[in-house]
Design a protein around this motif. Structure first.
Motif, PDB file in Angstrom:
ATOM      1  N   ILE A  25     -31.081  17.545  -2.175  1.00 51.33           N
ATOM      2  CA  ILE A  25     -30.027  17.082  -3.072  1.00 51.33           C
ATOM      3  C   ILE A  25     -28.850  16.529  -2.283  1.00 51.33           C
ATOM      4  O   ILE A  25     -28.299  15.467  -2.614  1.00 51.33           O
ATOM      5  N   GLY A  26     -28.435  17.230  -1.240  1.00 51.22           N
ATOM      6  CA  GLY A  26     -27.299  16.781  -0.444  1.00 51.22           C
ATOM      7  C   GLY A  26     -27.544  15.442   0.222  1.00 51.22           C
ATOM      8  O   GLY A  26     -26.663  14.568   0.249  1.00 51.22           O
ATOM      9  N   LYS A  27     -28.734  15.282   0.772  1.00 47.07           N
ATOM     10  CA  LYS A  27     -29.067  14.009   1.438  1.00 47.07           C
ATOM     11  C   LYS A  27     -29.101  12.859   0.435  1.00 47.07           C
ATOM     12  O   LYS A  27     -28.523  11.788   0.683  1.00 47.07           O
ATOM     13  N   ALA A  28     -29.766  13.075  -0.702  1.00 43.37           N
ATOM     14  CA  ALA A  28     -29.858  12.013  -1.707  1.00 43.37           C
ATOM     15  C   ALA A  28     -28.476  11.633  -2.230  1.00 43.37           C
ATOM     16  O   ALA A  28     -28.187  10.449  -2.459  1.00 43.37           O
ATOM     17  N   THR A  29     -27.600  12.618  -2.407  1.00 44.26           N
ATOM     18  CA  THR A  29     -26.252  12.337  -2.900  1.00 44.26           C
ATOM     19  C   THR A  29     -25.433  11.603  -1.850  1.00 44.26           C
ATOM     20  O   THR A  29     -24.669  10.679  -2.173  1.00 44.26           O
ATOM     21  N   SER A  30     -25.577  11.994  -0.604  1.00 50.03           N
ATOM     22  CA  SER A  30     -24.874  11.296   0.486  1.00 50.03           C
ATOM     23  C   SER A  30     -25.235   9.819   0.496  1.00 50.03           C
ATOM     24  O   SER A  30     -24.352   8.946   0.575  1.00 50.03           O
ATOM     25  N   LEU A 199     -35.517  23.590 -10.268  1.00 51.45           N
ATOM     26  CA  LEU A 199     -36.799  23.307  -9.620  1.00 51.45           C
ATOM     27  C   LEU A 199     -36.896  21.848  -9.144  1.00 51.45           C
ATOM     28  O   LEU A 199     -37.608  21.025  -9.722  1.00 51.45           O
ATOM     29  N   ILE A 200     -36.175  21.558  -8.075  1.00 51.20           N
ATOM     30  CA  ILE A 200     -36.103  20.204  -7.521  1.00 51.20           C
ATOM     31  C   ILE A 200     -36.949  20.114  -6.248  1.00 51.20           C
ATOM     32  O   ILE A 200     -36.874  20.996  -5.380  1.00 51.20           O
ATOM     33  N   GLU A 201     -37.763  19.084  -6.151  1.00 51.74           N
ATOM     34  CA  GLU A 201     -38.568  18.854  -4.950  1.00 51.74           C
ATOM     35  C   GLU A 201     -37.671  18.739  -3.714  1.00 51.74           C
ATOM     36  O   GLU A 201     -36.504  18.363  -3.807  1.00 51.74           O
ATOM     37  N   GLU A 202     -38.258  19.035  -2.564  1.00 55.00           N
ATOM     38  CA  GLU A 202     -37.604  18.836  -1.257  1.00 55.00           C
ATOM     39  C   GLU A 202     -36.376  19.715  -1.068  1.00 55.00           C
ATOM     40  O   GLU A 202     -35.490  19.401  -0.284  1.00 55.00           O
ATOM     41  N   THR A 203     -36.312  20.828  -1.808  1.00 53.95           N
ATOM     42  CA  THR A 203     -35.251  21.796  -1.565  1.00 53.95           C
ATOM     43  C   THR A 203     -35.861  23.055  -0.961  1.00 53.95           C
ATOM     44  O   THR A 203     -37.065  23.304  -1.072  1.00 53.95           O
ATOM     45  N   LYS A 224     -36.542  15.390  -8.961  1.00 54.54           N
ATOM     46  CA  LYS A 224     -36.390  14.746  -7.658  1.00 54.54           C
ATOM     47  C   LYS A 224     -34.924  14.777  -7.242  1.00 54.54           C
ATOM     48  O   LYS A 224     -34.030  14.660  -8.089  1.00 54.54           O
ATOM     49  N   PRO A 225     -34.662  14.927  -5.951  1.00 55.43           N
ATOM     50  CA  PRO A 225     -33.269  14.963  -5.488  1.00 55.43           C
ATOM     51  C   PRO A 225     -32.448  13.776  -5.963  1.00 55.43           C
ATOM     52  O   PRO A 225     -31.268  13.907  -6.285  1.00 55.43           O
ATOM     53  N   GLU A 226     -33.088  12.604  -6.029  1.00 53.63           N
ATOM     54  CA  GLU A 226     -32.361  11.395  -6.444  1.00 53.63           C
ATOM     55  C   GLU A 226     -31.871  11.504  -7.883  1.00 53.63           C
ATOM     56  O   GLU A 226     -30.856  10.892  -8.249  1.00 53.63           O
ATOM     57  N   GLU A 227     -32.568  12.284  -8.705  1.00 53.26           N
ATOM     58  CA  GLU A 227     -32.143  12.443 -10.093  1.00 53.26           C
ATOM     59  C   GLU A 227     -30.886  13.292 -10.198  1.00 53.26           C
ATOM     60  O   GLU A 227     -30.034  13.071 -11.064  1.00 53.26           O
ATOM     61  N   ILE A 228     -30.746  14.253  -9.299  1.00 52.87           N
ATOM     62  CA  ILE A 228     -29.509  15.028  -9.240  1.00 52.87           C
ATOM     63  C   ILE A 228     -28.394  14.162  -8.663  1.00 52.87           C
ATOM     64  O   ILE A 228     -27.256  14.175  -9.150  1.00 52.87           O
ATOM     65  N   ALA A 229     -28.714  13.391  -7.641  1.00 54.40           N
ATOM     66  CA  ALA A 229     -27.713  12.511  -7.015  1.00 54.40           C
ATOM     67  C   ALA A 229     -27.139  11.535  -8.034  1.00 54.40           C
ATOM     68  O   ALA A 229     -25.926  11.270  -8.039  1.00 54.40           O
ATOM     69  N   GLU A 230     -27.986  10.990  -8.899  1.00 55.38           N
ATOM     70  CA  GLU A 230     -27.508  10.049  -9.910  1.00 55.38           C
ATOM     71  C   GLU A 230     -26.537  10.717 -10.867  1.00 55.38           C
ATOM     72  O   GLU A 230     -25.575  10.095 -11.335  1.00 55.38           O
ATOM     73  N   THR A 231     -26.766  11.984 -11.164  1.00 56.12           N
ATOM     74  CA  THR A 231     -25.850  12.721 -12.032  1.00 56.12           C
ATOM     75  C   THR A 231     -24.506  12.907 -11.344  1.00 56.12           C
ATOM     76  O   THR A 231     -23.440  12.754 -11.961  1.00 56.12           O
ATOM     77  N   VAL A 232     -24.533  13.229 -10.065  1.00 59.07           N
ATOM     78  CA  VAL A 232     -23.292  13.390  -9.305  1.00 59.07           C
ATOM     79  C   VAL A 232     -22.537  12.063  -9.243  1.00 59.07           C
ATOM     80  O   VAL A 232     -21.315  12.020  -9.442  1.00 59.07           O
ATOM     81  N   VAL A 233     -23.244  10.974  -8.987  1.00 61.12           N
ATOM     82  CA  VAL A 233     -22.603   9.653  -8.940  1.00 61.12           C
ATOM     83  C   VAL A 233     -21.947   9.337 -10.276  1.00 61.12           C
ATOM     84  O   VAL A 233     -20.825   8.822 -10.330  1.00 61.12           O
ATOM     85  N   TRP A 234     -22.626   9.633 -11.366  1.00 64.86           N
ATOM     86  CA  TRP A 234     -22.059   9.430 -12.707  1.00 64.86           C
ATOM     87  C   TRP A 234     -20.751  10.205 -12.857  1.00 64.86           C
ATOM     88  O   TRP A 234     -19.761   9.682 -13.383  1.00 64.86           O
ATOM     89  N   MET A 235     -20.731  11.428 -12.377  1.00 68.29           N
ATOM     90  CA  MET A 235     -19.519  12.251 -12.473  1.00 68.29           C
ATOM     91  C   MET A 235     -18.398  11.700 -11.595  1.00 68.29           C
ATOM     92  O   MET A 235     -17.221  11.820 -11.935  1.00 68.29           O
ATOM     93  N   VAL A 236     -18.755  11.119 -10.470  1.00 68.76           N
ATOM     94  CA  VAL A 236     -17.752  10.519  -9.587  1.00 68.76           C
ATOM     95  C   VAL A 236     -17.185   9.249 -10.206  1.00 68.76           C
ATOM     96  O   VAL A 236     -15.963   9.028 -10.211  1.00 68.76           O
ATOM     97  N   LYS A 237     -18.038   8.418 -10.768  1.00 65.61           N
ATOM     98  CA  LYS A 237     -17.612   7.118 -11.272  1.00 65.61           C
ATOM     99  C   LYS A 237     -16.856   7.214 -12.595  1.00 65.61           C
ATOM    100  O   LYS A 237     -15.978   6.391 -12.860  1.00 65.61           O
ATOM    101  N   THR A 238     -17.174   8.194 -13.420  1.00 62.19           N
ATOM    102  CA  THR A 238     -16.711   8.211 -14.802  1.00 62.19           C
ATOM    103  C   THR A 238     -15.598   9.234 -14.982  1.00 62.19           C
ATOM    104  O   THR A 238     -15.847  10.439 -15.011  1.00 62.19           O
ATOM    105  N   GLY A 239     -14.385   8.764 -15.140  1.00 54.99           N
ATOM    106  CA  GLY A 239     -13.233   9.652 -15.230  1.00 54.99           C
ATOM    107  C   GLY A 239     -13.115  10.414 -16.528  1.00 54.99           C
ATOM    108  O   GLY A 239     -12.281  11.311 -16.649  1.00 54.99           O
ATOM    109  N   TYR A 240     -13.963  10.099 -17.515  1.00 54.19           N
ATOM    110  CA  TYR A 240     -13.907  10.795 -18.798  1.00 54.19           C
ATOM    111  C   TYR A 240     -14.919  11.938 -18.866  1.00 54.19           C
ATOM    112  O   TYR A 240     -15.019  12.627 -19.871  1.00 54.19           O
TER     113      TYR A 240
END
Length: 255
Positions: A25-30, A199-203, A224-240
């Motif tokens: 998750i950390g790598k995909a988010t980075s 239950l995320i792969e590669e963790t 997949k880690p990338e699916e968690i990363a996309e959620t984090v990106v959404w939270m970063v981008k969206t101020g609401y």
């Protein structure tokens, strides 16, 4: 007259401190944040080679990146991590509290199977140092008038999960912290949220075989880690998006 966009899509002015950055998750988010121009402070504990490789990948994307070692079961190590990042890269405006551990235990059936020392160690590593890093980072975010604090919780924080009481309680503790921080800092330009994977792969925290675990998920596969990363990106981008803990779990938990 059209209103200016409230989405933050250019992260070139920003630095993200990502704990546990060498896990899936950390790598995909980075990598996902770097693709938006964000500088990345890569935290690791023991995976020095993986951290070095990730820093090289990030730099090839054209962003500033550096690796920082810390054992985040230690408050002193958390303080040193923050000081090292500020000294070398500047003050983070994005903090992803992603590091965590299970003490190598899962499928715990009896409360007596977890000692108070193991309970405290897990809580300190999963929630205590995340609180401390947040405490250290938020004043600079307040000064800038913009910040994102995101915690990586777990579906176990909602349901109790399948690991044990030490892990579930450390993750649910994050939820109360998120809600308090959101109330205190939302009007100061800082959003505070959590993502709760299951239950995320590669963790390194999977409590069983892939086939066995996938059978528990309504959609029939692990995340997949990338699916968690996309959620984090959404939270970063969206101020609401604020004061939320979002389960990303293939439908396991009905929130």
């Amino acid at each position: 007259m059209s209103q200016p966009s409230t989405l933050t899509t250019d992260l070139k002015p920003h630095l993200a401190l990502i704990t546990g950055a060498t896990g899936g998750i950390g790598k995909a988010t980075s990598l996902a944040l770097a693709r938006l121009g964000c500088s990345i402070a890569v935290h690791y504990n023991s995976a020095a080679d993986t951290a070095r490789e990730l820093v090289e990948q990030l730099q090839h994307l054209g962003v500033k990146a550096s690796a920082f070692q810390a054992d985040l079961s230690s408050y002193d190590a958390a303080r040193k991590l923050h000081a090292d990042v500020v000294r070398e890269m500047g003050k983070p405006t994005i903090l992803f509290n992603n590091a965590g551990l299970t003490m190598g235990k899962s499928g715990v059936k009896e409360i007596t199977d977890i000692s108070i020392e193991e309970f405290e160690h897990t809580w300190r590593a999963n929630c205590g140092t995340a609180f401390l890093l947040t405490q250290l980072c938020i004043p600079d975010m307040v000064e800038k008038g913009w910040g994102r604090v995101i915690f990586c919780s777990s579906v176990a924080g909602f349901t109790g999960g399948v690991v044990g009481p030490h892990y579930a309680s450390s993750k649910s503790a994050m939820h109360g912290l998120i809600h308090w921080l959101a109330g205190a800092y939302g009007k100061k330009g800082i959003t505070v949220n959590g993502v709760a994977p299951a239950l995320i792969e590669e963790t390194k925290l999977l409590p069983g075989s892939t086939a066995e675990l996938a059978a528990r998920i309504p959609i029939g596969r692990l995340g997949k880690p990338e699916e968690i990363a996309e959620t984090v990106v959404w939270m970063v981008k969206t101020g609401y998006v604020h004061n939320k803990v979002i389960a990303v779990d293939g439908g396991w938990f009905i929130q």
